[in-house]
Design a protein around this motif. Structure first.
Motif, PDB file in Angstrom:
ATOM      1  N   LYS A 135     -20.042  25.658  28.436  1.00  0.00           N
ATOM      2  CA  LYS A 135     -20.538  26.605  27.421  1.00  0.00           C
ATOM      3  C   LYS A 135     -20.083  27.980  27.869  1.00  0.00           C
ATOM      4  N   LYS A 182     -27.681  31.643  30.562  1.00  0.00           N
ATOM      5  CA  LYS A 182     -27.420  30.199  30.565  1.00  0.00           C
ATOM      6  C   LYS A 182     -27.479  29.624  31.987  1.00  0.00           C
ATOM      7  N   TYR A 230     -17.468  16.209  26.178  1.00  0.00           N
ATOM      8  CA  TYR A 230     -18.798  15.695  25.826  1.00  0.00           C
ATOM      9  C   TYR A 230     -18.916  14.179  26.029  1.00  0.00           C
ATOM     10  N   GLY A 257     -28.728  26.204  20.831  1.00  0.00           N
ATOM     11  CA  GLY A 257     -27.767  25.370  21.532  1.00  0.00           C
ATOM     12  C   GLY A 257     -27.318  24.274  20.584  1.00  0.00           C
ATOM     13  N   THR A 258     -26.033  23.921  20.668  1.00  0.00           N
ATOM     14  CA  THR A 258     -25.530  22.758  19.949  1.00  0.00           C
ATOM     15  C   THR A 258     -24.771  21.855  20.921  1.00  0.00           C
ATOM     16  N   GLY A 259     -24.334  22.430  22.036  1.00  0.00           N
ATOM     17  CA  GLY A 259     -23.716  21.623  23.087  1.00  0.00           C
ATOM     18  C   GLY A 259     -24.697  20.551  23.549  1.00  0.00           C
ATOM     19  N   LYS A 304     -24.348  17.654  21.195  1.00  0.00           N
ATOM     20  CA  LYS A 304     -23.091  16.899  21.300  1.00  0.00           C
ATOM     21  C   LYS A 304     -23.101  15.994  22.533  1.00  0.00           C
TER      22      LYS A 304
HETATM   23  C1  LIG Z   1     -20.577  23.258  20.928  1.00  0.00           C
HETATM   24  C2  LIG Z   1     -19.696  24.293  21.477  1.00  0.00           C
HETATM   25  C3  LIG Z   1     -20.237  25.477  21.998  1.00  0.00           C
HETATM   26  C4  LIG Z   1     -21.721  25.739  22.039  1.00  0.00           C
HETATM   27  O1  LIG Z   1     -22.219  25.224  23.252  1.00  0.00           O
HETATM   28  P1  LIG Z   1     -23.687  25.595  23.760  1.00  0.00           P
HETATM   29  O2  LIG Z   1     -23.848  24.679  24.928  1.00  0.00           O
HETATM   30  O3  LIG Z   1     -24.636  25.265  22.662  1.00  0.00           O
HETATM   31  O4  LIG Z   1     -23.682  27.023  24.136  1.00  0.00           O
HETATM   32  C5  LIG Z   1     -19.377  26.426  22.517  1.00  0.00           C
HETATM   33  N1  LIG Z   1     -18.045  26.226  22.529  1.00  0.00           N
HETATM   34  C6  LIG Z   1     -17.487  25.099  22.047  1.00  0.00           C
HETATM   35  C7  LIG Z   1     -16.014  24.948  22.106  1.00  0.00           C
HETATM   36  C8  LIG Z   1     -18.289  24.107  21.502  1.00  0.00           C
HETATM   37  O5  LIG Z   1     -17.723  22.999  21.002  1.00  0.00           O
END
Ligand SMILES: *Cc1c(COP(=O)(O)O)cnc(C)c1O
Length: 846
Positions: A566, A572, A655, A673-675, A678
């Motif tokens: 991230k 973070k 991921y 957060g979206t990571g 995933k």
């Molecule tokens: C999903 C994603 C993020 C966001 O990640 P977080 O862990 O939520 O901060 C940032 N960069 C890329 C390339 C992603 O695919």
């Protein structure tokens, strides 16, 4: 020669279509070779890899066009209510693979390419991704476009076509080095420019008032300069539907090649300079994540794309013969953070000054059209512009803001009489020192809906940053938890797992991710568990090969793949992860025979070029890796790898390979957060704090399948109020003290005790993100992770249950929530066969 087909025969027409854009292997091969010849001007003997990629991209694009044009035509004919998603960033990732998945032609195309003797994966890899975003916010916008198209919702994404996207990151001697992202260098096969829809955008100058022919008070803006906005359209396919929406990105151009006054006066260089200054507006993406710098060019970018987009919407309205009064019925505009919040003022200006509407009517239209998504609780990320700077660039907008503010503060006074402090806090103008325009306040006043991006985040907004606005307009506030698209982040990036899942539960889950819960039926099936585990193992093996090739470091695919990827940011807490690595290292040094579960620590992420601490954290991780990876006492049980240039392409590789997902931000700092989503969707277990969407992920997957540690947001707050002293932790925890002392001593920096002093001092004197307070809980929780991993069967069960219970986090669910709760927009299915018959017939007859 072919005879003209009978226009009444559907078969004939479909066959003609097949000839040009059919999906059969032979047709695909011929189309590919045609494109190589007629578009790239090459034949196989001299074609480069990029020529082949371009030929393939055009072959796929051709197969989108019928859908794209039909979609636009259907929306036009039906005058469909349309979502306009305004975002300064769209982090789309490579288009080719995604379009192949969405069109359902991945296998055919792969076969066609391989029959031509080419390496299909190599061609996919060749695409230069459009890095038009920094991180989560831009990627969210991209996932939302995918879901809007898949749900057949009429939608337009509006943004900026930056000539240079997010920089490419190299690691040299452990430090980040930034390299310009020349993504357009070899051309972009996915975009179509539409110069016929260019618009003019004004900047600077002054205003004049006058009385119009009806005796009304009017204002005209005499700008200092005018810049043209040229739209570049990219088709956005939906999965397994005919819908193909549009991403419309604006590029800035000087209106005339030369300033003729200057040119005629012989001042050629000034004329050229003006042209260049205009085109600078869309030149480069600001590389800051969660930080605003207050640069004038950034405000120019924001106003530029907002004005272009609003003028474009009004053009569409006029073309469809819809009166301006019905703007809110035709369009629902979502503001992705405050970056496009000048929309509130520009829409008012267009309605009043350019279309003669009176204030109240214009205000009603504006506030019924706009909705605002907040993305951050960090004060340094809240945008504000010095009044003087703002007024120089947008004099008319400043006047309008003052008038909005005057009326708004009257309303506040009515609701909260004699509450002067509240008035000061809520004013659109910060008057506590140098005067600023507060963009979040503007967005709140001008929108009918305000949402946070995870349940906790929305609650924290209501009791913190936006509390006054919540008390003023409680009905505006709502939550829309983020989501991610399972097409890109499962079907495309983890086809092995996707195939296994589809073999067990069918493939409906791709569009209805809740159906993953059916996997729970197989958690007790040893064969399924074995297959599931073998897939993770194979992906880890692939990543190990990639790591060897790119970094020359050997990693053990049987170790825990512990990944934090991230943006690098203190909140973070990548450095908390680093403290844990040093802890394990110290334990090995104290007792080389200690029983330790082997781990591979993988990091990825860019630091903003001006963010000194973040760059030093990268150096720290690499320095620790240099020591740990080479120390014979470690015996390969720990490996630390920083993978350079984290982007979407790379995210797709990372991921699926994770055993453990690091989501360790200080509670109350990460909006969603979206990571985290995933990773868990791909079967990683999470070690995380109760922050952002982690809270909801843990609720869904079950507390027993989630490694929780650390202070809660309330506890963080209470500790700050009570007076937090990190030294207390340093002196009372010998293992922590040893870790800090080792870093401070220069042990990881060839004896240089100064190198990491800024990090050490930051932790010992202040520690704003409370690493030391969470350290012991984190290390203890990591010990539980290691124990759990020893029991492979238990781990696999937990991992399967994570996948099975992640259904909520599809961006399809997020988009449905937005459609029902904010946009009130319905799907408009696109019927393709009818179009083909009707139009092909028409062409042949005439
Ligand atoms: C999903 C994603 C993020 C966001 O990640 P977080 O862990 O939520 O901060 C940032 N960069 C890329 C390339 C992603 O695919």
């Amino acid at each position: 020669m072919q005879t003209a087909p009978n226009p009444n025969s559907t078969q004939e027409i479909v066959r003609i279509e097949d000839d040009r854009t059919g999906l059969g292997i032979e047709t695909l091969k011929r189309a590919f070779l045609d494109n190589l010849f007629y578009i790239q001007g090459k034949f196989p003997a001299i074609a480069t890899l990029n020529d082949y990629y371009m030929a393939l991209a055009y072959t796929v694009r051709d197969r989108l066009f019928k859908r794209w044009i039909t979609t636009a035509e259907t929306y036009g004919n039906q005058k469909a209510r349309t979502v306009c998603y305004l975002s300064a960033e769209f982090l789309m990732g490579p288009h080719l693979g995604n379009n192949l998945i969405n069109l359902g032609i991945y296998e055919q195309v792969k076969q066609a390419i391989e029959e031509l003797g080419l390496n299909f994966e190599e061609l996919l890899e060749q695409e230069e991704e459009p890095g038009l975003g920094n991180g989560g916010l831009g990627r969210l916008a991209a996932c939302y476009l995918d879901s809007l198209a898949t749900l057949e919702i009429p939608a337009l994404g509006y943004g900026i076509r930056y000539e240079f996207g997010i920089f490419n990151q190299r690691i040299q001697d452990g430090w980040q080095v930034e390299i310009t992202d020349k993504w357009l260098r070899y051309g972009n096969p996915w975009e179509v420019s539409r110069p016929e829809w260019a618009v003019e955008v004004k900047f600077g100058g002054h205003t004049e008032s006058f009385t119009d022919e009806h005796g009304a008070y009017r204002v005209r803006w005499i700008p200092h300069k005018v810049v043209n906005g040229i739209p570049y359209d990219t088709p956005i396919s939906g999965y397994s539907v005919n819908t193909c929406n549009t991403l419309r990105l604006w590029s800035a151009e000087a209106p005339e090649t030369f300033d003729f006054d200057a040119f005629n006066a012989g001042d050629y260089s000034r004329a050229v300079q003006q042209k260049m200054a205009s085109e600078t507006i869309s030149k480069v993406l600001y590389p800051n994540d969660n930080l605003t710098q207050g640069k004038i060019l950034r405000l120019e970018q924001q106003f530029f794309f907002v004005s272009c987009s609003l003028q474009d919407m009004i053009r569409i309205l006029e073309r469809q013969g819809i009166p301006l009064e019905q703007f809110p019925e035709k369009f629902s505009i979502q503001l992705n953070d405050t970056h496009p919040s000048i929309t509130v003022v520009e829409l008012m200006r267009l309605l009043m000054d350019e279309h003669g509407m009176e204030w109240n009517k214009a205000w009603g239209i504006t506030t019924r059209s706009l909705a605002y998504t907040n993305h951050t609780l960090l004060p340094e990320a809240l945008e504000r512009w010095p009044i003087s700077l703002f007024g120089q660039l947008l004099p008319r907008h400043l006047e309008i803001i003052f008038e909005i503010n005057r009326r708004f503060l009257d309303d506040v006074r009515l609701k909260f009489p004699d509450d002067w402090e509240r008035l000061g806090r809520m004013s659109l103008i910060d008057e506590s020192g140098e005067r600023y325009v507060r963009m979040a306040n503007l967005a709140c006043v001008g929108s009918f809906a305000i949402n946070g991006v995870a349940a906790l985040h929305t609650e924290l907004l209501k009791e913190g940053v936006l509390r006054d606005f919540y008390e003023m307009y409680p009905e505006k506030f709502n939550n829309k938890t983020n989501g991610v698209t399972p097409r890109r982040f499962m079907v495309l990036s983890n086809f092995r797992l996707a195939n296994l899942i589809s073999r067990k539960i069918g493939n409906n889950w791709v569009k209805h991710l809740e159906e993953l819960h059916k996997l729970e039926d197989f958690v007790d099936d040893p064969d399924f568990r074995r297959e599931f585990r073998e897939i993770k193992q194979a992906i880890k093996q692939d990543l190990a090969v990639y790591i060897k090739r790119t970094t020359n470091i050997d990693v053990n695919p049987n170790s825990i793949f512990d990944i934090q990827s991230k943006r690098i940011h203190e909140y973070k807490r990548q450095h908390l992860n680093a403290l844990h690595i040093v802890t394990l290292y110290n334990r090995i040094k104290a007792n080389p025979d200690i029983d330790i579960t082997p781990r591979t620590f993988l990091f990825g992420g860019k630091a903003a070029p001006g963010y000194y601490m973040a760059k030093l954290i990268i150096k720290l991780i690499n320095s620790i890796g240099d020591v740990v990876n080479r120390d014979p006492d470690v015996r390969g049980r720990l490996k630390v790898v920083f993978l350079e240039n984290y982007n979407v392409k790379f995210a797709q590789r990372v991921y699926p390979a994770a055993d453990l997902s690091e989501q360790i931000s200080t509670a109350g700092k990460e909006a969603s957060g979206t990571g985290n989503m995933k990773f868990a969707l791909n079967g990683a277990l999470t070690i995380g704090t109760l922050d952002g969407a982690n809270v909801e992920i843990r609720e869904e997957v079950g507390a027993e399948n989630f490694f929780l540690f650390g202070l809660t947001a309330d506890e963080v707050y209470a500790k700050k109020v009570a007076g937090y002293n990190p030294m207390d932790y340093y002196y009372s925890n010998p293992e922590l003290k040893l870790v800090i002392d080792r870093i401070a001593s220069g042990f990881f920096s060839h004896g240089d005790a100064n190198l990491f002093k800024p990090i050490v001092d930051n932790l010992l004197y202040g520690d704003p993100y409370m690493l030391l307070a969470d350290y012991q809980a984190y290390v203890d929780c990591q010990e539980q992770v290691s124990q759990a991993y020893q029991d492979q069967d238990r781990w696999t069960r937990m991992s399967i249950l994570n996948v099975a219970r992640m259904g909520k986090f599809s961006s399809d669910r997020s988009i449905r929530d937005y459609c029902e709760g904010i946009w009130h927009v319905q799907s408009v299915p696109i019927k393709l066969e009818e179009y083909v018959q009707e139009n092909a017939g028409r062409m042949i007859v005439s």
